[in-house]
Every structure is written in structure tokens, then in C-alpha cells.
Design an enzyme around this catalytic site. Structure first.
Site, mmCIF file in Angstrom:
data_model
loop_
_atom_site.group_PDB
_atom_site.id
_atom_site.type_symbol
_atom_site.label_atom_id
_atom_site.label_comp_id
_atom_site.label_asym_id
_atom_site.label_seq_id
_atom_site.Cartn_x
_atom_site.Cartn_y
_atom_site.Cartn_z
ATOM 1 N N ASP A 24 0.837 -1.197 0.000
ATOM 2 C CA ASP A 24 0.000 0.000 0.000
ATOM 3 C C ASP A 24 0.877 1.254 0.000
ATOM 4 O O ASP A 24 1.702 1.450 0.886
ATOM 5 C CB ASP A 24 -0.923 -0.008 1.230
ATOM 6 N N SER A 47 -7.141 3.977 -1.424
ATOM 7 C CA SER A 47 -6.894 2.539 -1.294
ATOM 8 C C SER A 47 -8.161 1.708 -1.493
ATOM 9 O O SER A 47 -8.079 0.534 -1.838
ATOM 10 C CB SER A 47 -6.310 2.223 0.085
ATOM 11 N N ASP A 106 -9.645 -2.286 7.284
ATOM 12 C CA ASP A 106 -9.243 -1.145 6.451
ATOM 13 C C ASP A 106 -9.539 -1.448 4.971
ATOM 14 O O ASP A 106 -9.927 -2.567 4.613
ATOM 15 C CB ASP A 106 -7.762 -0.842 6.688
ATOM 16 N N THR A 153 -7.983 -2.042 2.032
ATOM 17 C CA THR A 153 -7.490 -3.118 1.173
ATOM 18 C C THR A 153 -8.094 -4.483 1.541
ATOM 19 O O THR A 153 -8.736 -5.110 0.692
ATOM 20 C CB THR A 153 -5.941 -3.166 1.170
ATOM 21 N N GLU A 193 -0.779 -7.822 2.799
ATOM 22 C CA GLU A 193 -0.569 -6.391 2.556
ATOM 23 C C GLU A 193 0.532 -5.805 3.440
ATOM 24 O O GLU A 193 0.509 -5.970 4.662
ATOM 25 C CB GLU A 193 -1.870 -5.614 2.802
ATOM 26 N N HIS A 225 2.077 8.881 4.078
ATOM 27 C CA HIS A 225 1.174 9.946 4.525
ATOM 28 C C HIS A 225 1.867 10.864 5.534
ATOM 29 O O HIS A 225 1.682 12.065 5.523
ATOM 30 C CB HIS A 225 -0.077 9.358 5.184
ATOM 31 N N ASP A 231 -1.484 -0.323 -4.700
ATOM 32 C CA ASP A 231 -2.746 0.297 -5.101
ATOM 33 C C ASP A 231 -2.503 1.697 -5.661
ATOM 34 O O ASP A 231 -3.222 2.184 -6.508
ATOM 35 C CB ASP A 231 -3.730 0.332 -3.930
ATOM 36 N N HIS A 232 -1.409 2.343 -5.169
ATOM 37 C CA HIS A 232 -1.055 3.714 -5.582
ATOM 38 C C HIS A 232 0.235 4.099 -4.885
ATOM 39 O O HIS A 232 0.690 3.359 -4.008
ATOM 40 C CB HIS A 232 -2.149 4.715 -5.166
ATOM 41 N N HIS A 280 -2.047 10.891 -1.646
ATOM 42 C CA HIS A 280 -1.583 9.942 -2.666
ATOM 43 C C HIS A 280 -1.171 10.677 -3.934
ATOM 44 O O HIS A 280 -1.503 11.841 -4.111
ATOM 45 C CB HIS A 280 -2.717 8.965 -3.016
#
Ligand SMILES: *[C@@H]1O[C@H](CO)[C@@H](O)[C@H](O)[C@H]1NC(C)=O
Ligand SMILES: [Zn+2]
Length: 542
Positions: free
Chosen positions: A65, A113, A164, A166, A310, A319, A358-359, A462
Site C-alpha cells: 500500500d 486505497s 481497512d 485493502t 498487505e 502519509h 494500489d497507488h 496519494h
């Protein structure tokens, strides 16, 4: 001397006999086996079942992630510095790079996400915030559900909350990612399809019990409906694991009774650099436990397992703009990937491992202009290496400080000891001493590290940059097939479609079965989505 050699004598003789007997036995057994194989059962059922057996497959899908290409460059150089390795030394992941993925959501060029994971899980583009629902907020069948319905065992392994975005997108259907109480109910099987998950290991206990629940589960339950889902799960036959000592009883997966609910923290498992090994397992230990338990459970089945692993908190370090926490999160993930590969190499079962993000998070840059004049071409991994704790950990320590000399505590304990920063300036120390907002303190500490390492960040959110795709299989034909479909640049949804095809799943049929799932927020109990997402990266677990 004499005694030793006398005692050694018979043992050598015994070994001598074994050396002759063992190979003879093996030759006889092999011969017998060949002889038996020449006479299949007359109805051909033996042939059929051996064909079936050869189609048994395991799928391990890894999500890093928030990990972009720069995270890899940073981590590679960090590792070379930390372990004094050659400049051509690379990570395990680097050896398995096959392509890149485009990550946009249906409603934005920059995905979150939830939309990112739904793109993998349902193989379709949806909106930011969507958990297992399409862009019209209709529940969509997921890879995990399809796999379970066709006989696979299934599992989820994360380092953040198991509710969460994902893990949620593979195992639940809700309109907004903040409906984590409802995600927890669906993960335990309380929705039209019934239980689809066989194993969950991660954090997020808080959404499974409430502040009124029995204290034996902890004291930070936050369910709004007052229910205790852990107690109910145990009654329904789940094995529950709530701490490190119970996790150790699982014997890295050799002593697991499924279904397994392992909730090791109320919110996140701490960053790997802050993690107390006595209190929390590593992602590698979680992954080995899951793979071993699922392999054991499917040992006599003609279907294997589907597992999601994950590296959840690479994203959190992004972040928070914390480069020293991030490189350790990537390394912890790299070790988990290597462990999974080692297990696949030792397994007879055809196993594919696909890993992607995911990004990207943070708009990370492996250089930063810190002067007005034309910049030098450098960045300093030693700054990250010398830091002993994350900004998250240090800001929590400052917030919890009860003594009467905060300034000296910050200078000596936090900056010098924890972060190894000795060239701090007065205005930096003054800011940290004066500021009472923990998020602002955390941002300042992380910026002090980033600035000195000459690492840049463009956002606390992101970014839209393409992310890498990695893959491995223990069988050559399976690896060739992955390359045929996923080599080069692909939309994130194609990765989901590929895994659905590989497991021979019909996600359209699965979607019909989940359509009636209760998925919309109940106005009185769902928290306001925007306010929660705004605070998301700063979520304080203290
Ligand atoms: C295996 O698990 C059970 C609980 O399910 C526990 O009582 C036992 O001690 C475990 N065995 C080992 C060797 O840890
Ligand atoms: Zn994120």
C-alpha cells in the site's frame, strides 16, 4: 582420547550399515512405485484424479500500500548503506519486476486505497471510498469470494486494521470505507453469502468489540452498536488470537484450527522500526503462519488457497512523510515476499505470487533542493539509518512527557537519542517545545529527518504515478502465462482479471450472489465520511 575413540567405534559401524541400507531401500521403493504406476485402475479414475491434482493452485496476492518506484530506490540504497553492500545489490522484489500498473479511480486520476483494492478484487474501476461495490454502489463479487465458492481456502494478512480498505475490499461490500463496523460483521460471515474468509491476521480489533465489552479483549473497543463480535465469533467456531503469546502457540501455522481470527492490535501493528518483538510478530512471521496454515488445511484437497498479504503501513509512512519508517516497512515487506517464495519453492502445488501497489503515497522524491543555489546531486541514507524510531513514535513520546524540562527532553531524548540529530537549530527545538498538536509535532520531526537526508515529498496524500508489478511462480509454465498477460504497463483492473481467470472464477456470477448485501451507511451510526478521511493519515492511536 582412547575412551572417545572406543565410544565412537560402534557409532561409525552403525552409520556404515545405514549408508548401505538406506540407498538400497530407496531404490527398492522407487522401483515399486514405478511398477505400481504401470497398472492404473481400469476405469481410469486414478489418471483423472492425478490430472485434477496437477491443477491444484495457490494464489498469493501482495499489496504494497502506497509504495511507488521511488520507495524502492530509497530502500535499496538504504540497505546497501546499512549492511555495507555492493552498489549493485538489489532487493528480493527487484528480481521479480515484470511491469507497471495504472492506478486511477473511476472518479479521479488519483485513487484512494478503497477504489484501488476494489479494482483488484472485483476487476472493475470504482470511486474513491468504494469497498467491494461498483461505481453505482452495487456490491460486486470479489476474487476472495469467488475463490471460496469454488473450493479454495482464503486468508487476509495485514499490518493495519483488518477492516481497512485493502482487506475490506476483498471481503466486504460497503459504500464508504469508514463503515468499518459493518465490514467486520461481513468478514465474520454476517451477510448473504455467509462466511468466506478462513483466516485473518492483523490489527483493527477495535471494530470487533465495544467500550462496554468484557475487558479481557482490551479496553479500546469502538463499535457503535455495543456488540462483541469476538465473543460471537468464538461461539461460532473461530479460533481467536489476541496477543503475541497466543500467536506463538500457532507455531508459525503448524498449530492452527481454522477459521482463525488473529487481531494483534486495536488499530495498527507498530511500524517495523518501532515494533517490540515481544509484543508483535513481523509481517514475515504473519505471512509464514498464514501460508503454512492454509497449506496444511488444503493438503488433501484438490483446491489450494487464495491469500492476500498487505504491507499496509508503507502507506502510513508515506502519509506522514517519514522516510526512515518507510524504508524499514519496505524491507519488512521484502522479507515477507522472500519467505513466501521460499515456501512456494518447497511446495509441490503450483503457486503464483503477484505483488503490486494500489497507488503511490507522498509524492516521494529521492533528492531535494535545500538551498537557493543550484542543488548538489546527493541524498544521505545515513540520516535514515541513524534514526532509531519513527516520527509517529517520537511525537507520541513528546505528547506523553510528564516531566518539567520538556525542552531538554526533546533535545536529548528525542532528537539526539531517538533521531540522532545533533545539528538542531533553536527555532526547531522551540517549535517542538511550544506546539501541542501532536500531528504538527510529528510532521516537524519527519521534515527534520527528510530535510537532512535531502528527501522530498510533494503531498501528505496519494499521487497518480504508475506503480510496479512483481511476480513469481514455482512452475515455469505458470510464470510464462503471467508474463504473457501482465508484462508491460497495465490497468490495475487487469491484475484482478488475470487472477480471476487463473483461478477460473466467474465474477459476474459471484456479483449476483452478493447483490443483496446491506451496504449503505445507516445515517445514525455511520461517521461522516469526509471528516474521517481528512484525519485519516494523522490517526492517533495513543
Ligand atoms: C496449540 O494450540 C493450542 C490452542 O489451540 C494450545 O493449547 C497448545 O498449547 C498449542 N501447542 C503448542 C505446542 O504451542
Ligand atoms: Zn493511503
Amino acid at each position: 582420547m582412547t575412551n572417545t575413540s572406543k565410544r565412537g567405534q560402534p557409532r561409525r559401524a552403525f552409520h556404515g550399515t545405514l549408508r548401505f541400507v538406506l540407498p538400497t531401500l530407496i531404490v527398492i521403493l522407487l522401483g515399486l512405485n514405478l511398477w505400481v504406476q504401470q497398472f492404473p485402475l481400469s476405469d481410469g479414475s486414478e489418471l483423472l484424479s492425478s490430472n485434477k491434482h496437477s491443477k491444484k493452485k495457490n494464489v498469493i496476492f501482495f499489496v504494497t500500500d502506497g509504495m511507488g518506484p521511488t520507495s524502492l530506490s530509497l530502500t535499496r540504497s538504504f540497505r546497501q548503506y546499512a549492511h555495507d553492500l555492493a552498489i549493485d545489490d538489489i532487493l528480493t522484489l527487484d528480481k521479480h519486476l515484470i511491469g507497471s500498473s495504472r492506478t486511477r479511480a473511476s472518479d479521479s486520476l488519483v485513487t484512494d486505497s478503497a477504489a484501488g483494492a476494489t479494482a483488484f478484487a472485483c476487476a472493475l474501476k470504482s470511486y474513491n471510498g468504494a469497498i467491494g461495490v461498483n461505481s453505482d454502489k452495487v456490491p460486486c463479487g470479489t476474487l476472495l469470494e469467488g475463490a471460496k465458492l469454488s473450493g479454495y481456502h482464503t486468508g487476509l494478512v495485514v499490518t493495519t486494521r483488518i477492516t481497512d480498505a485493502t482487506p475490506g475490499s476483498f471481503s466486504a461490500h460497503v459504500d464508504f470505507r469508514t463503515q468499518e463496523d459493518l465490514i467486520a460483521e461481513q468478514q465474520l460471515g454476517d451477510y448473504p453469502l455467509g462466511r468466506q474468509v478462513d483466516l485473518m491476521i492483523g490489527g483493527g480489533r477495535t471494530h470487533f468489540y465495544s467500550s462496554q465489552s468484557d475487558r479481557k479483549y482490551g479496553s479500546r473497543g469502538s463499535r457503535r452498536d455495543g456488540r462483541n463480535l469476538i465473543e460471537k465469533a468464538e461461539k461460532d467456531g473461530w479460533s481467536y488470537v489476541g496477543d503475541r503469546s497466543q500467536f506463538d502457540q500457532l507455531q508459525l501455522g503448524q498449530n492452527v484450527s481454522l477459521p482463525l481470527l488473529a487481531l494483534l492490535a486495536d488499530y495498527d501493528i507498530p511500524f517495523d522500526m518501532d515494533r517490540d518483538e515481544e509484543e508483535y510478530p513481523s509481517l514475515e512471521e504473519q505471512t509464514i503462519t498464514a501460508i503454512t496454515a492454509l497449506s496444511e488445511a488444503t493438503k488433501d484437497s484438490d483446491k489450494g488457497f487464495f491469500l492476500l498479504v498487505e504491507g499496509s503501513r508503507i502507506d502510513h509512512a508515506g502519509h506522514q512523510n517519514d522516510p526512515s519508517a518507510q524504508v524499514r516497512e519496505v524491507l519488512a515487506f521484502d522479507r515477507a515476499f522472500q519467505a513466501a517464495k521460499d515456501l512456494a519453492d518447497r511446495s509441490e502445488v503450483e503457486t503464483i505470487m503477484i505483488s503490486t501497489s494500489d497507488h503511490e503515497t507522498g509524492g516521494l522524491a529521492a533528492s531535494r533542493q535545500v538551498t537557493k543555489s543550484y542543488p548538489e546531486y546527493v541524498w544521505y541514507p545515513e540520516v535514515l539509518y541513524n534514526a532509531r524510531h519513527s516520527g509517529e513514535y517520537c511525537s507520541k513520546q513528546i505528547a506523553n512527557y510528564k516531566g518539567d524540562d520538556k525542552k531538554n527532553f526533546i533535545k536529548h531524548e528525542i532528537l539526539e537519542q531517538n533521531l540522532h540529530i545533533t545539528d538542531y537549530r533553536d527555532e526547531e527545538v522551540d517549535f517542538l517545545t511550544r506546539e501541542n498538536n501532536r500531528n504538527a509535532v510529528q510532521d516537524k520531526l519527519n521534515d527534520m529527518i527528510s530535510f537532512r537526508a535531502q528527501i522530498g515529498w510533494s503531498t501528505h496524500g496519494h499521487s497518480a504515478v504508475d506503480v510496479n508489478i512483481y511476480a513469481y511462480s514455482n512452475k515455469k509454465h505458470a510464470m510464462d502465462d503471467i508474463l504473457k498477460h501482465l508484462q508491460g504497463n497495465h490497468a490495475n483492473t487487469e491484475i484482478g482479471s488475470y487472477m480471476a481467470g487463473y483461478m477460473d472464477l466467474d465474477l459476474v456470477q459471484v456479483s449476483k450472489k452478493v447483490r443483496d448485501t446491506r451496504h449503505s451507511p445507516d445515517k445514525s451510526s455511520a461517521p461522516g465520511i469526509n471528516s474521517v478521511i481528512d484525519e485519516y493519515y494523522h490517526r492517533i492511536n495513543a
